[in-house]
Design a protein around this motif. Structure first.
Motif, mmCIF file in Angstrom:
data_model
loop_
_atom_site.group_PDB
_atom_site.id
_atom_site.type_symbol
_atom_site.label_atom_id
_atom_site.label_comp_id
_atom_site.label_asym_id
_atom_site.label_seq_id
_atom_site.Cartn_x
_atom_site.Cartn_y
_atom_site.Cartn_z
ATOM 1 N N ILE A 60 0.854 -1.197 0.000
ATOM 2 C CA ILE A 60 0.000 0.000 0.000
ATOM 3 C C ILE A 60 0.882 1.237 0.000
ATOM 4 N N GLY A 61 0.548 2.169 -0.894
ATOM 5 C CA GLY A 61 1.317 3.418 -0.958
ATOM 6 C C GLY A 61 0.384 4.578 -1.257
ATOM 7 N N TYR A 88 3.533 -4.667 2.748
ATOM 8 C CA TYR A 88 4.004 -3.541 3.577
ATOM 9 C C TYR A 88 3.190 -2.300 3.235
ATOM 10 N N ILE A 89 3.240 -1.338 4.117
ATOM 11 C CA ILE A 89 2.665 -0.013 3.831
ATOM 12 C C ILE A 89 3.825 0.964 3.713
ATOM 13 N N GLU A 90 3.809 1.759 2.660
ATOM 14 C CA GLU A 90 4.858 2.779 2.495
ATOM 15 C C GLU A 90 4.464 4.019 3.297
ATOM 16 N N THR A 91 5.428 4.604 3.957
ATOM 17 C CA THR A 91 5.111 5.841 4.685
ATOM 18 C C THR A 91 6.302 6.794 4.701
ATOM 19 N N LEU A 109 -2.621 -1.298 13.136
ATOM 20 C CA LEU A 109 -2.202 -1.843 11.836
ATOM 21 C C LEU A 109 -1.836 -3.318 11.983
ATOM 22 N N LYS A 110 -1.139 -3.627 13.062
ATOM 23 C CA LYS A 110 -0.739 -5.030 13.295
ATOM 24 C C LYS A 110 -1.984 -5.920 13.474
ATOM 25 N N ASN A 115 2.467 -6.260 8.957
ATOM 26 C CA ASN A 115 3.648 -6.562 9.770
ATOM 27 C C ASN A 115 4.876 -5.762 9.395
ATOM 28 N N THR A 116 4.788 -4.992 8.295
ATOM 29 C CA THR A 116 5.970 -4.236 7.850
ATOM 30 C C THR A 116 5.582 -2.849 7.356
#
Ligand code: SF4
Ligand code: SF4
Length: 324
Positions: A60-61, A88-91, A109-110, A115-116
């Motif tokens: 996700i971004g 993963y989620i980009e931040t 989120l967890k 998890n990343t």
């Protein structure tokens, strides 16, 4: 017909709005975009189509997807219902305020199966986000048991040599590390020179005669990026390396009408030569003698159609990609 039969892995753009206006942003995200965020219904539709096309994991971004942390939970919920793993989620870390509030977000989120976090680490982001926030978020992730995918550690020492309490301009980096610093960044980063990144680097790119670009034209294969495509909040398929083009995923999955998406189809099947012929014949586009490569010519024509003529063309979306 434009059709996709199979997708492996890609990203979900939950929103285009961002806190920053990074000079390397190929999506041209910025605070000027609308507040739109992917809805639960759209996420459900997108994940269900992705699953039917053989794609079982996405990242996700944005934009900055955690700008509104509550809204991302509906998207994560839809992913879980459709058995799609979130890699993963980009931040960009801009949302970090303090340990307590960030810990609450990380925990949530967890709980939704994330998890990343991919945490952006580079001088482009540091023009807007002080490095202390990045460090603090990494620390918070460590305490919360959230893995960190640092992107990219190669820049850590450069950024850490500055005062981490405030952001730093690229000019400050140039003063410290040399006037070719922008080119150093380009080599280290492997940037996709589209959108705002293209504008940033265009003055440094070699010019090519118009005729030479046409002679070297080959199909752009916009549908071939099955490993790193993106789907945006409006349900549009964004080709791997060419933002500013889009076709609804639901149409691509069944076969989209190539006449409706003529520019996309022409670039996909013929290449820049086909787009030039179309733009000259149908829209009276007048080419210049030279360009900084085929993508410069492509952007010049798209900007002409979208911004100068103000045309609402189905495949040249979102319009804000061209505005910002
Ligand atoms: S690169 Fe990331 S943080 Fe920077 S403007 Fe684009 S989306 Fe925002
Ligand atoms: S010419 Fe246009 S479609 Fe082809 S790669 Fe460049 S930007 Fe993408």
């Amino acid at each position: 017909m434009l059709k996709i039969d199979y997708l492996v892995s890609g990203g979900i753009i939950t929103n285009y709005k961002c806190t920053s206006v990074c000079k390397h942003c190929c999506y041209s995200s910025s605070p000027n975009w609308s507040d739109d965020y992917m809805t639960a219904a759209m996420a459900d539709e997108v994940f269900s189509i992705l699953r039917s096309l053989g794609c079982y994991h996405v990242h996700i971004g944005g934009g900055e997807p955690l700008l509104k942390p509550d809204k991302i939970l509906d998207v994560l919920d839809a992913a879980r219902k459709n058995n799609i793993e979130i890699e993963y989620i980009e931040t960009n870390s801009s949302w970090y305020r303090d340990e307590t509030s960030s810990n609450a977000i990380l925990k949530e989120l967890k709980a939704y199966g994330v998890n990343t976090l991919l945490i952006s680490i580079d001088p482009f982001h540091n023009e807007y986000i002080p490095f202390w926030k990045v460090k603090a978020l990494i620390e918070a992730c460590s305490k919360a048991g959230m893995k960190v995918f640092p992107w990219l550690m190669e820049f850590w020492d450069d950024i850490d040599s500055m005062d981490d309490e405030k952001p730093h301009s690229l000019d400050e980096y140039k003063q410290l590390f040399g006037h070719d610093y922008m080119m150093q960044l380009l080599k280290k980063y492997g940037l996709n020179l589209k959108g705002r990144a293209f504008k940033t680097y265009k003055p440094m790119m070699k010019r090519q005669p118009f005729e030479q670009i046409l002679n070297e034209s080959i199909p752009c294969k916009l549908l071939s990026g099955i490993y790193h495509f993106h789907i945006d909040l409006y349900g549009n398929f964004i080709p791997q390396s060419c933002p500013g083009f889009s076709i609804p995923l639901r149409e691509l999955a069944h076969g989209a009408d190539s006449e409706k998406y003529r520019i996309f189809n022409t670039l996909e099947s013929v290449g820049i030569r086909g787009f030039v012929e179309l733009a000259e014949k149908e829209y009276r586009y007048k080419p210049r003698e030279e360009y900084a490569g085929k993508c410069d010519l492509c952007y010049d024509m798209r900007n002409f159609l979208v911004l100068e003529l103000g045309l609402d063309l189905a495949d040249l979306k979102p319009v804000n990609h061209y505005k910002y």
